[in-house]
Scaffold this active site. Structure first.
Site, mmCIF file in Angstrom:
data_model
loop_
_atom_site.group_PDB
_atom_site.id
_atom_site.type_symbol
_atom_site.label_atom_id
_atom_site.label_comp_id
_atom_site.label_asym_id
_atom_site.label_seq_id
_atom_site.Cartn_x
_atom_site.Cartn_y
_atom_site.Cartn_z
ATOM 1 N N ASP A 162 0.795 -1.540 0.036
ATOM 2 C CA ASP A 162 -0.003 -0.176 -0.295
ATOM 3 C C ASP A 162 0.412 1.205 0.046
ATOM 4 O O ASP A 162 1.350 1.466 1.081
ATOM 5 C CB ASP A 162 -1.033 0.187 1.642
ATOM 6 C CG ASP A 162 -1.882 -1.210 1.381
ATOM 7 O OD1 ASP A 162 -1.658 -1.771 0.788
ATOM 8 O OD2 ASP A 162 -2.831 -0.641 2.049
ATOM 9 N N LYS A 230 -6.684 3.490 -3.579
ATOM 10 C CA LYS A 230 -7.232 3.309 -2.110
ATOM 11 C C LYS A 230 -7.751 4.815 -2.239
ATOM 12 O O LYS A 230 -6.575 5.870 -1.784
ATOM 13 C CB LYS A 230 -6.604 2.385 -1.822
ATOM 14 C CG LYS A 230 -6.177 2.452 0.287
ATOM 15 C CD LYS A 230 -5.205 1.757 1.163
ATOM 16 C CE LYS A 230 -5.354 2.447 2.434
ATOM 17 N NZ LYS A 230 -5.022 1.278 3.148
ATOM 18 N N LYS A 266 -10.388 0.220 -2.947
ATOM 19 C CA LYS A 266 -10.736 0.492 -1.256
ATOM 20 C C LYS A 266 -10.000 1.384 -0.191
ATOM 21 O O LYS A 266 -10.131 2.465 -0.294
ATOM 22 C CB LYS A 266 -8.191 0.115 -0.816
ATOM 23 C CG LYS A 266 -8.602 -0.308 0.547
ATOM 24 C CD LYS A 266 -7.315 -1.225 1.166
ATOM 25 C CE LYS A 266 -7.109 -1.234 2.414
ATOM 26 N NZ LYS A 266 -5.600 -1.707 3.156
#
Length: 330
Positions: A162, A230, A266
C-alpha cells in the site's frame, strides 16, 4: 516511443487508456484535465440515496460474511509490537472462536518491519500480508528511500504493498512525476521468481480536496499500473466517504470499459460499523457491479469494523446481541 495521450471529450470514457502510454507532463495534464468534470451535487445525492438502501434479512448473513472476507485488518501505530501483530493475525485467521464458519479476513496490514512477524503467524492460512510503504503516511521522502522501503517489505514476504502518492507533486500539477513514481514502485514490487506483490495506491482524498482531483488521481494511478486504488491512510481528518468511494468505483468501471483491465478499490479509515460496511457493498454493486463484490477487487481498510460485524453476525445467528465483551479487543 511513448504514445501521446488524447484528451477525452466531456462526458465520454477516455478512448486511449493503455497503462503503458504517456507523453510529456503537459500531455498527461491535458489528458487528466480532459476528464469529465464531477457533478458534486449529483454525486453526493446518489451516494445518499444508495446509502438508504436496506439489505433484507435473507441476504444479510451473506453480506456480513462478504464484508468480513473483504477486510484488511490493520495496525499501523508506532507502538506496534510483535505480540500485537501476532494477536491480530490470530484474530484474522479465526475471528470468532465460538463459530468456526466465520470467514477469515482478506489480509493483515502492517508496517514493513512487522512483515516477517505477520508472515510467520499467517503461514498456511491463505491470508495475505499487506504492508504500507513509500514513507507512509506522508510520503515525504526521496524516491530511492521509497523504493528501498518497498523492496524491504517485498523481500520480507509482503503479498501486497500500500503506497502513498506524493500529494504535493500531484496538487502542484506534476502529474508525470507521480505517474513515474507509481511505475517505479510497481517495478520494485517484483520478486526474483518473476512474481510480484500487488500494488495499492493511496490518494489521501481528504488532502486532494476536490472530486475532480480524486477522479484525476484515480485515472493517473490506473494508467500507471495500480492493482488497487485506495481512498486514504486513515491518518487524516477526512478519510473514506461514500461519495468519494462511489467516484472511484465509477473510475474503475470506466477504466475497464476502456482498457479491459480491472482495478480494485479500497476505502480506508472511518468505516467502523456494520451499517456503514453494508452501505459500501450496496454502492459497489450498484456502481461497478457484481464483478467487484469479491475480496479480490474490493477491500475495507479497517481495525475496528471487524468487531461490529462479528457482533451483528452473532445476533443474526443467536437472536440476541452479545455486546463488545464477547469479542476480542484489538
Amino acid at each position: 516511443m511513448p504514445t501521446a495521450l488524447t484528451a477525452p471529450a466531456a462526458g465520454a470514457v477516455p478512448p486511449d487508456a493503455s497503462p503503458d502510454v504517456t507523453g510529456s507532463d503537459a500531455a498527461l495534464r491535458r489528458y487528466l484535465h480532459g476528464l469529465p468534470g464531477v457533478d458534486a451535487v449529483g454525486l453526493e445525492a446518489r451516494a445518499a440515496t444508495l446509502g438508504t438502501r436496506s439489505i433484507k434479512t435473507s441476504a444479510k448473513a451473506y453480506a456480513l460474511d462478504l464484508a468480513i472476507s473483504m477486510i484488511d485488518l490493520t495496525t499501523l501505530e508506532g507502538a506496534d509490537t510483535p505480540g500485537k501483530v501476532r494477536s491480530l493475525c490470530a484474530k484474522g485467521a479465526n475471528p470468532d472462536p465460538t463459530d468456526r464458519t466465520t470467514p477469515r479476513v482478506a489480509a493483515i496490514c502492517v508496517y514493513p518491519d512487522m512483515v516477517p512477524v505477520a508472515r510467520e503467524a499467517l503461514a498456511g492460512t491463505g491470508i495475505a500480508v499487506a504492508s504500507v510503504a513509500t514513507a507512509f503516511p506522508a510520503g515525504r521522502a526521496g524516491l530511492e528511500v521509497k523504493l528501498a522501503d518497498t523492496r524491504e517489505a517485498v523481500a520480507a514476504g509482503a503479498d501486497e504493498i500500500d503506497m502513498v502518492i506524493d500529494r504535493g507533486a500531484f496538487l502542484a500539477g506534476r502529474y508525470l512525476q507521480v505517474y513515474e513514481e507509481i511505475r517505479a514502485v510497481r517495478e520494485a514490487c517484483a520478486r526474483p521468481d518473476g512474481s510480484a506483490a500487488h500494488l495499492k495506491v493511496i490518494f489521501e482524498n481528504g488532502e486532494l480536496a476536490t472530486y475532480d482531483n480524486i477522479r484525476r488521481a484515480s485515472w493517473l494511478a490506473m494508467l500507471a499500473g495500480a492493482h488497487f486504488i485506495k481512498t486514504s491512510t486513515g491518518k487524516v481528518a477526512v478519510n473514506a466517504t461514500l461519495p468519494n468511494t462511489l467516484l472511484m468505483l465509477e473510475a474503475v468501471r470506466d477504466f475497464r470499459a476502456a482498457t479491459g483491465r480491472q482495478v480494485g478499490v479500497k476505502p480506508a479509515g472511518g468505516i467502523r460499523t456494520t451499517k456503514d460496511a453494508l452501505k459500501y457493498l450496496v454502492v459497489v454493486n450498484e456502481t461497478a457491479g457484481e464483478d467487484w463484490l469479491t475480496p479480490e477487487w474490493f477491500r475495507f481498510g479497517a481495525s475496528s469494523l471487524l468487531n461490529d460485524l462479528l457482533m451483528q453476525r452473532q445476533k443474526l445467528r443467536t437472536g440476541s446481541y452479545s455486546g463488545p465483551d464477547y469479542v476480542t479487543v484489538d
